[in-house]
Every structure is written in structure tokens, then in C-alpha cells.
Design an enzyme around this catalytic site. Structure first.
Site, PDB file in Angstrom:
ATOM      1  N   ASP A 227       0.838  -1.212   0.000  1.00 48.94           N
ATOM      2  CA  ASP A 227       0.000   0.000   0.000  1.00 48.94           C
ATOM      3  C   ASP A 227       0.869   1.256   0.000  1.00 48.94           C
ATOM      4  O   ASP A 227       2.009   1.233   0.453  1.00 48.94           O
ATOM      5  CB  ASP A 227      -0.914  -0.028   1.239  1.00 48.94           C
TER       6      ASP A 227
ATOM      7  N   ASN B 215     -10.714  -2.563  -6.095  1.00 48.56           N
ATOM      8  CA  ASN B 215      -9.909  -1.534  -6.765  1.00 48.56           C
ATOM      9  C   ASN B 215     -10.493  -1.096  -8.113  1.00 48.56           C
ATOM     10  O   ASN B 215     -10.063  -0.088  -8.675  1.00 48.56           O
ATOM     11  CB  ASN B 215      -8.451  -1.992  -6.930  1.00 48.56           C
TER      12      ASN B 215
HETATM   13  C1  IPE Z   1      -5.427  -2.801  -0.565  1.00 45.98           C
HETATM   14  O1  IPE Z   1      -5.104  -1.460  -0.635  1.00 45.98           O
HETATM   15  C2  IPE Z   1      -5.347  -3.430  -1.928  1.00 45.98           C
HETATM   16  C3  IPE Z   1      -4.000  -3.607  -2.461  1.00 45.98           C
HETATM   17  C4  IPE Z   1      -2.880  -3.291  -1.857  1.00 45.98           C
HETATM   18  C5  IPE Z   1      -3.946  -4.196  -3.764  1.00 45.98           C
HETATM   19  P1  IPE Z   1      -6.191  -0.323  -0.841  1.00 45.98           P
HETATM   20  O2  IPE Z   1      -5.453   0.952  -0.936  1.00 45.98           O
HETATM   21  O3  IPE Z   1      -7.099  -0.670  -1.965  1.00 45.98           O
HETATM   22  O4  IPE Z   1      -7.031  -0.421   0.519  1.00 45.98           O
HETATM   23  P2  IPE Z   1      -7.959   0.650   1.236  1.00 45.98           P
HETATM   24  O5  IPE Z   1      -8.918   1.174   0.209  1.00 45.98           O
HETATM   25  O6  IPE Z   1      -7.060   1.733   1.741  1.00 45.98           O
HETATM   26  O7  IPE Z   1      -8.604  -0.099   2.347  1.00 45.98           O
HETATM   27  C1  IPE Z   2      -1.323   0.292  -3.438  1.00 49.84           C
HETATM   28  O1  IPE Z   2      -1.136   1.659  -3.409  1.00 49.84           O
HETATM   29  C2  IPE Z   2      -1.522  -0.244  -4.833  1.00 49.84           C
HETATM   30  C3  IPE Z   2      -2.902  -0.687  -5.112  1.00 49.84           C
HETATM   31  C4  IPE Z   2      -3.882  -0.698  -4.279  1.00 49.84           C
HETATM   32  C5  IPE Z   2      -3.164  -1.152  -6.462  1.00 49.84           C
HETATM   33  P1  IPE Z   2      -2.359   2.661  -3.440  1.00 49.84           P
HETATM   34  O2  IPE Z   2      -2.680   2.985  -4.866  1.00 49.84           O
HETATM   35  O3  IPE Z   2      -3.505   2.148  -2.647  1.00 49.84           O
HETATM   36  O4  IPE Z   2      -1.723   3.939  -2.746  1.00 49.84           O
HETATM   37  P2  IPE Z   2      -2.430   4.902  -1.703  1.00 49.84           P
HETATM   38  O5  IPE Z   2      -2.971   4.033  -0.602  1.00 49.84           O
HETATM   39  O6  IPE Z   2      -3.520   5.608  -2.441  1.00 49.84           O
HETATM   40  O7  IPE Z   2      -1.339   5.812  -1.245  1.00 49.84           O
HETATM   41 MG    MG Z   3      -4.079   2.344  -0.733  1.00 53.47          MG
END
Ligand code: IPE
Ligand code: IPE
Ligand code: MG
Length: 261
Positions: A33, A81
């Protein structure tokens, strides 16, 4: 027990020297994340964070393999996502094409086998093709399994398992009372990992203290390590620090024996 590593703790060396090589977690799962926040801090578009995050995957996969980890599961795209803007989703769907297009020779060199869990039939054809090609190209590798959770969701996975079991009951192949832990585990997307299917260590980067629908069943007795580092900043030292933290835990699995991990 939860633990939160702050940035000062993730400085390296200490962990590297102190690691007990006989207690490396066999299965590590990572919620990668913070790609977006990493980019935002640098006034870059979110996709720049995803690109850098892909490089981190390469570094961490090799590091884990060298440390003797047997399964590394990486949460790359959740069933939720899809809610993101189309341009970001499209970029994320192209990443596996890039990733495997450049990294498969290195994976083979490191004897790493690719596996994917998730609803891959819902991915664009080019993404599916890249994934299937990588699985085929590394099928002979006997070292670490690099398991990508792609269009994966823990609840959806359990729902699919329940559908399958209900169908078996309906068909007269199974009595409801026969359904146990084992039969459910056997119907999850980790079933083919055998005794390695449940993560020993779960890591989440970027400071969020939640599972976000990741491996809900399998993490029942996993040790959790959270770090403030954004995924693109995570590296070999961060991995070693998390493993060091894991090695200080006492896993009891509900019993009384204070068995150190
Ligand atoms: C979890 O991260 C999914 C992945 C790392 C692929 P998200 O960024 O989607 O999770 P939330 O929305 O903060 O819970
Ligand atoms: C994790 O990073 C990757 C995916 C969930 C695909 P994020 O895209 O969730 O990054 P933040 O949480 O918005 O910083
Ligand atoms: Mg995230």
C-alpha cells in the site's frame, strides 16, 4: 499481537545481523500500500507510484527468495480496486505486462515460480496473457513461489468456496456436518500451496491498520507487522526488519506453550 514499525526502526543492519536463519517465515504475505501517497509527496501522478512500486516488487521478490522464504504472496489488485478512475485501473492492468515482460528471465535465474490467485478471467485479455505466459515460463522453477493476488478479494473467495460446497451437498456428495476447516481451506485459492497456504507473517505498508479484504480466512494465526513506509520505499532492509520483528513474537495458536516463531 500487532506491531507498528516507525521509520526510525526501519534503518537496517540491526535486523540483518540479528536474523535467525532457521526461523525465516515460510509464507510472507504483503499488502503493498501507499503507491499513490508516495507519488503525491513528490508531486507526481499516482501512476508514477505504481511504476516505482513495480520495481519494489522485483527487489523484494529477490530478497525474499535469497532469505529462504518459500511463498511470497503480494496483494496487487483487489476486487474493490475497480472503483478507481478508469485511467488508473487501465495502468494497473498494464503493469503485469510490463513486469513479466522484463522480469521473467530474472525470476527463472532465481528459480522463482509465479502463481496468481484471484478472478483472473475478469482481467483484460492482454493481462491474462502476460500472467499465463509467466506461469508457463516459470513452471519448472522449484524455489520460492511468487503468488500475486490479482483481482482478489477474501470475501469473494469464501463465497466461491461456499457455492462449491453447497453444490456438493445438493448433489448428495457431502453431508453438511462433514464441512470442516480442511474442506473450506481446500476450496480457497491458496489450496494448491498445501501446508504453506496460511501466511506466517503479514506485512502492510503505508500505515493503514486494516486488512482491506485480504486473505481473511488464511491470516487467522498470522503475525501482523505494519510499517509507515510507502511501498515504493520498501526494500530488502525493510523486509529483514519485519522478519526480525516476527522472530521476536511468541506464536501460541490458542495453546499455552510459548513457542517462539
Ligand atoms: C489494498 O489497498 C489493496 C491492495 C494493496 C492491492 P487499498 O489501498 O485498496 O485499501 P484501502 O482502500 O485503503 O482499504
Ligand atoms: C497500493 O497503493 C496499490 C494498489 C492498491 C493497487 P495505493 O494505490 O492504494 O496507494 P495509496 O494508498 O492511495 O497511497
Ligand atoms: Mg491504498
Amino acid at each position: 499481537m500487532f506491531s507498528f514499525l516507525n521509520k526510525d526502526q526501519v534503518t537496517g543492519e540491526v535486523a540483518e545481523q540479528a536474523l535467525d536463519e532457521s526461523k525465516i517465515p515460510a509464507h510472507i504475505a504483503i499488502i503493498m500500500d501507499g503507491n499513490g501517497r508516495w507519488a503525491q509527496q513528490r508531486h507526481l501522478p499516482r501512476i508514477a507510484g505504481h511504476k516505482q512500486g513495480m520495481n519494489t516488487v522485483k527487489t523484494v521478490a529477490k530478497a525474499a527468495s535469497h532469505l529462504g522464504v518459500k511463498v511470497l504472496t503480494l496483494y496487487a489488485f483487489s476486487t474493490e480496486n475497480w472503483k478507481r478512475p478508469a485511467a488508473e485501473v487501465n495502468y494497473l492492468m498494464k503493469l503485469p505486462v510490463d513486469f513479466f515482460g522484463t522480469f521473467v528471465p530474472d525470476l527463472v535465474k532465481n528459480n522463482i515460480r509465479v502463481k496468481v490467485m484471484g478472478y483472473t478471467d475478469q482481467l483484460p485479455a492482454s493481462t491474462q496473457q502476460a500472467v499465463h505466459q509467466a506461469i508457463a515460463d516459470t513452471a519448472h522453477c522449484t524455489g520460492m513461489v511468487l503468488n500475486f493476488a490479482l483481482n482478489y478479494g477474501g470475501r469473494a473467495e469464501i463465497v466461491t468456496a461456499v457455492h462449491g460446497l453447497a453444490q456438493q451437498v445438493k448433489d448428495g456428495e457431502l453431508e453438511p456436518d462433514d464441512i470442516d476447516d480442511e474442506l473450506i481451506s481446500d476450496r480457497l485459492m491458496t489450496a494448491d500451496l498445501g501446508e504453506l497456504r496460511d501466511p506466517d507473517l503479514l506485512i502492510r505498508t503505508s500505515g493503514e491498520l486494516r486488512l482491506s479484504n485480504f486473505m481473511l480466512w488464511q491470516v487467522a494465526y498470522s503475525e501482523f507487522v505494519f510499517t509507515e513506509q510507502h511501498w515504493p520505499d520498501f526494500d530488502q532492509t525493510s523486509l529483514e526488519t519485519a522478519i526480525y520483528e516476527y522472530q521476536q513474537r511468541h506464536r501460541r495458536f490458542g495453546g499455552l506453550a510459548s513457542k517462539k516463531s
